[in-house]
Design a protein around this motif. Structure first.
Motif, short mmCIF file in Angstrom:
data_model
loop_
_atom_site.label_atom_id
_atom_site.label_comp_id
_atom_site.label_asym_id
_atom_site.label_seq_id
_atom_site.Cartn_x
_atom_site.Cartn_y
_atom_site.Cartn_z
N GLU A 81 3.06 -21.28 -5.59
CA GLU A 81 2.37 -21.74 -4.38
C GLU A 81 3.14 -21.34 -3.12
O GLU A 81 2.54 -20.92 -2.12
N LYS A 84 2.78 -17.69 -2.70
CA LYS A 84 1.41 -17.40 -2.28
C LYS A 84 1.25 -17.64 -0.79
O LYS A 84 0.64 -16.83 -0.08
N GLU A 85 1.80 -18.78 -0.30
CA GLU A 85 1.72 -19.09 1.11
C GLU A 85 2.47 -18.05 1.95
O GLU A 85 2.01 -17.64 3.01
N GLN A 89 0.90 -15.62 4.81
CA GLN A 89 1.45 -15.49 6.15
C GLN A 89 1.84 -14.05 6.45
O GLN A 89 1.59 -13.54 7.56
#
Length: 229
Positions: A81, A84-85, A89
């Motif tokens: 996660e 992924k973030e 970005q």
């Protein structure tokens, strides 16, 4: 007759011994079988206990592995996660448009009309082609946060009053006097601009002594850059 009786008695004794031997042998066999059954029962009990022990150990190992697997899975999921973030970005930064302009050389140096738009005829940078050298207007290709700067040089002994305008509203203003010498100054702002909105520089005061000056050492400039959305 006596010999016959003796022979019969001898046979009887022999049969008795044989019978005793058979009985003793059967007793031994019975005891052996009993011992074997007892030993078998002990072996079965030991095997059962060992199997139960091993079963408990296997169950404990399975539960421990399951707990460890859950911890690893949660950690991996959390890491995924986070990555992924970070990728989202990074993708946003990579996809962020490059918008910037730097215009110079004012077409009309005499600021003799209020609300006159200053037209900077030349551009050094015009990424995104938002600035129009024929009108002096910058049209935002995308909405977001922008920074604008205006650098002007009044003529010696002259005066200028200028405003930075967003869709008809002055968002920054500046007044400058060059009494004894040439004096250039800069003003600007950082502001949210919607896609399609226009920004320009205008004269906010008309007078006979309102005049700009420019040469290779004193440039009048209008610049803007897209910061982020």
């Amino acid at each position: 007759m006596i010999r016959t009786e003796i022979k019969v008695e001898t046979m009887v004794n022999e049969n008795k011994k044989t019978e005793d031997n058979v009985i003793n042998t059967l007793g031994d066999i019975k005891q052996t079988v009993a011992d074997f059954m007892h030993m078998f029962a002990d072996m079965r009990a030991n095997i059962t206990n060992e199997m139960l022990k091993r079963g408990d150990e296997i169950k404990w190992r399975e539960e421990s592995f399951k707990k460890l697997f859950d911890v690893i899975r949660k950690n991996i999921t959390s890491d995924i996660e986070v990555q992924k973030e970070e990728l989202i970005q990074l993708k946003g930064k990579l996809e962020q448009p490059q918008i910037a302009f730097y215009a110079h050389h004012v077409k009309d140096l005499a600021l003799d009309s209020t609300d006159e738009i200053l037209i900077f005829e030349k551009t050094i940078t015009n990424e995104g082609t938002g600035y129009d050298t024929s009108t002096g207007l910058f049209t935002a290709p995308v909405g977001g946060l922008y920074q604008f700067d205006v650098h002007t040089c009044p003529d010696k002994g002259k005066h200028v009053c200028l405003g930075l305008v967003l869709e008809g509203k002055v968002i920054a203003a500046h007044a400058n006097d060059a009494v004894d010498t040439y004096g250039c100054n800069t003003f600007g702002t950082v502001i949210i601009v919607k896609s399609g909105e226009k920004v320009w520089v205008k004269s906010t005061l008309s007078c006979s002594i309102c005049q700009l000056f420019q040469n290779s050492r004193s440039m009048n400039t209008f610049s803007g850059v897209f910061v982020n959305n």
